[in-house]
Scaffold this motif. Structure first.
Motif, PDB file in Angstrom:
ATOM      1  N   LEU A  14       8.985 -37.103   5.658  1.00  0.00           N
ATOM      2  CA  LEU A  14      10.378 -37.429   5.362  1.00  0.00           C
ATOM      3  C   LEU A  14      11.267 -36.912   6.481  1.00  0.00           C
ATOM      4  O   LEU A  14      11.267 -35.715   6.786  1.00  0.00           O
ATOM      5  N   THR A  15      12.028 -37.814   7.086  1.00  0.00           N
ATOM      6  CA  THR A  15      12.901 -37.421   8.177  1.00  0.00           C
ATOM      7  C   THR A  15      14.017 -38.444   8.329  1.00  0.00           C
ATOM      8  O   THR A  15      14.009 -39.494   7.685  1.00  0.00           O
ATOM      9  N   ASP A  16      14.957 -38.127   9.203  1.00  0.00           N
ATOM     10  CA  ASP A  16      16.084 -39.017   9.465  1.00  0.00           C
ATOM     11  C   ASP A  16      16.447 -38.948  10.943  1.00  0.00           C
ATOM     12  O   ASP A  16      17.613 -39.005  11.298  1.00  0.00           O
ATOM     13  N   PHE A  17      15.424 -38.847  11.798  1.00  0.00           N
ATOM     14  CA  PHE A  17      15.687 -38.677  13.219  1.00  0.00           C
ATOM     15  C   PHE A  17      16.038 -40.025  13.867  1.00  0.00           C
ATOM     16  O   PHE A  17      15.883 -41.096  13.266  1.00  0.00           O
ATOM     17  N   ASN A  18      16.492 -39.957  15.110  1.00  0.00           N
ATOM     18  CA  ASN A  18      16.939 -41.138  15.847  1.00  0.00           C
ATOM     19  C   ASN A  18      15.785 -41.678  16.689  1.00  0.00           C
ATOM     20  O   ASN A  18      15.411 -41.092  17.703  1.00  0.00           O
ATOM     21  N   VAL A  19      15.219 -42.797  16.270  1.00  0.00           N
ATOM     22  CA  VAL A  19      14.072 -43.384  16.960  1.00  0.00           C
ATOM     23  C   VAL A  19      14.446 -43.826  18.368  1.00  0.00           C
ATOM     24  O   VAL A  19      13.691 -43.618  19.328  1.00  0.00           O
ATOM     25  N   ALA A  20      15.610 -44.430  18.518  1.00  0.00           N
ATOM     26  CA  ALA A  20      16.021 -44.921  19.840  1.00  0.00           C
ATOM     27  C   ALA A  20      16.115 -43.789  20.857  1.00  0.00           C
ATOM     28  O   ALA A  20      15.771 -43.969  22.031  1.00  0.00           O
ATOM     29  N   ARG A  21      16.561 -42.608  20.427  1.00  0.00           N
ATOM     30  CA  ARG A  21      16.657 -41.472  21.354  1.00  0.00           C
ATOM     31  C   ARG A  21      15.277 -40.997  21.795  1.00  0.00           C
ATOM     32  O   ARG A  21      15.081 -40.625  22.953  1.00  0.00           O
ATOM     33  N   LEU A  22      14.318 -41.018  20.881  1.00  0.00           N
ATOM     34  CA  LEU A  22      12.960 -40.620  21.255  1.00  0.00           C
ATOM     35  C   LEU A  22      12.383 -41.604  22.262  1.00  0.00           C
ATOM     36  O   LEU A  22      11.754 -41.204  23.253  1.00  0.00           O
ATOM     37  N   ILE A  23      12.590 -42.888  22.041  1.00  0.00           N
ATOM     38  CA  ILE A  23      12.097 -43.904  22.969  1.00  0.00           C
ATOM     39  C   ILE A  23      12.762 -43.747  24.331  1.00  0.00           C
ATOM     40  O   ILE A  23      12.108 -43.846  25.374  1.00  0.00           O
ATOM     41  N   SER A  24      14.064 -43.474  24.331  1.00  0.00           N
ATOM     42  CA  SER A  24      14.783 -43.280  25.591  1.00  0.00           C
ATOM     43  C   SER A  24      14.242 -42.073  26.348  1.00  0.00           C
ATOM     44  O   SER A  24      14.064 -42.119  27.576  1.00  0.00           O
ATOM     45  N   ALA A  25      13.958 -40.985  25.621  1.00  0.00           N
ATOM     46  CA  ALA A  25      13.392 -39.793  26.269  1.00  0.00           C
ATOM     47  C   ALA A  25      12.039 -40.102  26.869  1.00  0.00           C
ATOM     48  O   ALA A  25      11.694 -39.614  27.956  1.00  0.00           O
ATOM     49  N   HIS A  26      11.260 -40.922  26.190  1.00  0.00           N
ATOM     50  CA  HIS A  26       9.942 -41.292  26.722  1.00  0.00           C
ATOM     51  C   HIS A  26      10.089 -42.087  28.017  1.00  0.00           C
ATOM     52  O   HIS A  26       9.339 -41.861  28.975  1.00  0.00           O
ATOM     53  N   ARG A  27      11.034 -42.979  28.047  1.00  0.00           N
ATOM     54  CA  ARG A  27      11.221 -43.785  29.251  1.00  0.00           C
ATOM     55  C   ARG A  27      11.672 -42.934  30.435  1.00  0.00           C
ATOM     56  O   ARG A  27      11.388 -43.269  31.586  1.00  0.00           O
ATOM     57  N   ASP A  28      12.360 -41.820  30.147  1.00  0.00           N
ATOM     58  CA  ASP A  28      12.830 -40.929  31.207  1.00  0.00           C
ATOM     59  C   ASP A  28      11.918 -39.718  31.400  1.00  0.00           C
ATOM     60  O   ASP A  28      12.299 -38.756  32.063  1.00  0.00           O
ATOM     61  N   ARG A  29      10.725 -39.760  30.845  1.00  0.00           N
ATOM     62  CA  ARG A  29       9.799 -38.623  30.871  1.00  0.00           C
ATOM     63  C   ARG A  29       9.340 -38.319  32.292  1.00  0.00           C
ATOM     64  O   ARG A  29       9.433 -39.183  33.184  1.00  0.00           O
ATOM     65  N   PRO A  30       8.833 -37.101  32.523  1.00  0.00           N
ATOM     66  CA  PRO A  30       8.228 -36.801  33.821  1.00  0.00           C
ATOM     67  C   PRO A  30       7.080 -37.763  34.125  1.00  0.00           C
ATOM     68  O   PRO A  30       6.380 -38.229  33.225  1.00  0.00           O
TER      69      PRO A  30
END
Length: 241
Positions: free
Chosen positions: A108-124
C-alpha cells in the motif's frame, strides 16, 4: 513504458483475510489494493500493465474485467508460482526491449510513479535499475539498504535481525532489459529478485527515497494499522482533496 504488477501470491501471512480473497483484492477504505496500483501506474504515464494471477485467479480476472482500466491491462496466469524474477523472465516478450516497471500490487502506497521513472532516466550511466526506498519502522521485516554518496545501493540486508539502518527496499523497480538476460542465465524458471538478482547488482542500483506513505501489508495486524495510517497520510489526504 510498461509495468508488471505482481499479484499472484497466496497471501498466507494475511489469513484469514486471504482465505477467500486474493491478497491484491484485500480492501483498504473500500478499495482493493490492486485498484490503488492501477491508478498509480496509469497516472504515471504507464502505457500498459501486466497482472499475474495464481491464487483465486477467477476473482482477479473478474475484477480487472470490470475496471475502468481494463483496456490497458493484460493478465497472465501461473499454474505454479514463478517468483518475482521468474515472472519477469516468463513474460520477456511482453516487455520488449525497453525499460519497464515492476511492483508488488499487494503493498500500500501513494508514491509518484512519474518521478521514479524520471529519476531512472537521469540515473548514473553504470546503473541498470532504480529502486524505490522508504523509511520503515520495522527494519527486521524489510530489505534494508546501504548507499554511497551518489545514492547507489552498496549493501542489501534481506529481512535480517538488527539491520544497520531503516532505509528499506520499497519493492518497486524500474529495470533495463539487460536484467532479463541475467535472470535467464540462471537457467531456471522460478527466480526470486530479492535473493537471486538484486545482490548481483550492488553498486549499479540507484535508490530513490520517497517520503510518502508505504506499508508492506504482511499480516492482519499491519493491515489494521494501515487502515488508520493511510487515511491520515498527507499524500492520501491531498489526493482526497
Amino acid at each position: 513504458m510498461r509495468a508488471l504488477l505482481l499479484a499472484a501470491g497466496t497471501g498466507s501471512r494475511l489469513r484469514p483475510f486471504t482465505n477467500t480473497t486474493p491478497k491484491c483484492l484485500v480492501a483498504v477504505h473500500g478499495r482493493p489494493l490492486l485498484d490503488y496500483w492501477l491508478d498509480l501506474v496509469f497516472a504515471g504515464r504507464i502505457q500498459r500493465a501486466l497482472v499475474n494471477t495464481h491464487w483465486l485467479a477467477d476473482q482477479v480476472r473478474a475484477h480487472v474485467a470490470a475496471s475502468p482500466w481494463r483496456s490497458h491491462v493484460d493478465l497472465v496466469h501461473e499454474d505454479r508460482l514463478l517468483g518475482t524474477g521468474g515472472t519477469i523472465l516468463a513474460n520477456r516478450d511482453w516487455f520488449g526491449r525497453e525499460s519497464f516497471l515492476v511492483a508488488h500490487a499487494d503493498n500500500l502506497t501513494d508514491f509518484n510513479v512519474a518521478r521514479l521513472i524520471s529519476a531512472h532516466r537521469d540515473r548514473p550511466a553504470d546503473c541498470v535499475m532504480t529502486m524505490l526506498a522508504f523509511r520503515t519502522d520495522d527494519p527486521a521485516s524489510c530489505g534494508i539498504l546501504e548507499l554511497d554518496p551518489q545514492n547507489r545501493v552498496t549493501a542489501f540486508y534481506e529481512k535480517v535481525k538488527n539491520p544497520p539502518g531503516n532505509l528499506a527496499n520499497g519493492a518497486v523497480y524500474v529495470f533495463e532489459p539487460d536484467v532479463i538476460e541475467d535472470i535467464a542465465r540462471l537457467g531456471k524458471s522460478a527466480v526470486d529478485l530479492s535473493t537471486e538478482i538484486i545482490p548481483n547488482y550492488l553498486g549499479r542500483i540507484l535508490s530513490v527515497e520517497t517520503d510518502v506513505y508505504l506499508r508492506v501489508i504482511g499480516n492482519p495486524e499491519i493491515l489494521l494499522r494501515a487502515l488508520t495510517e493511510f487515511m491520515r497520510a498527507p499524500s492520501y489526504a491531498a489526493r482526497r482533496g
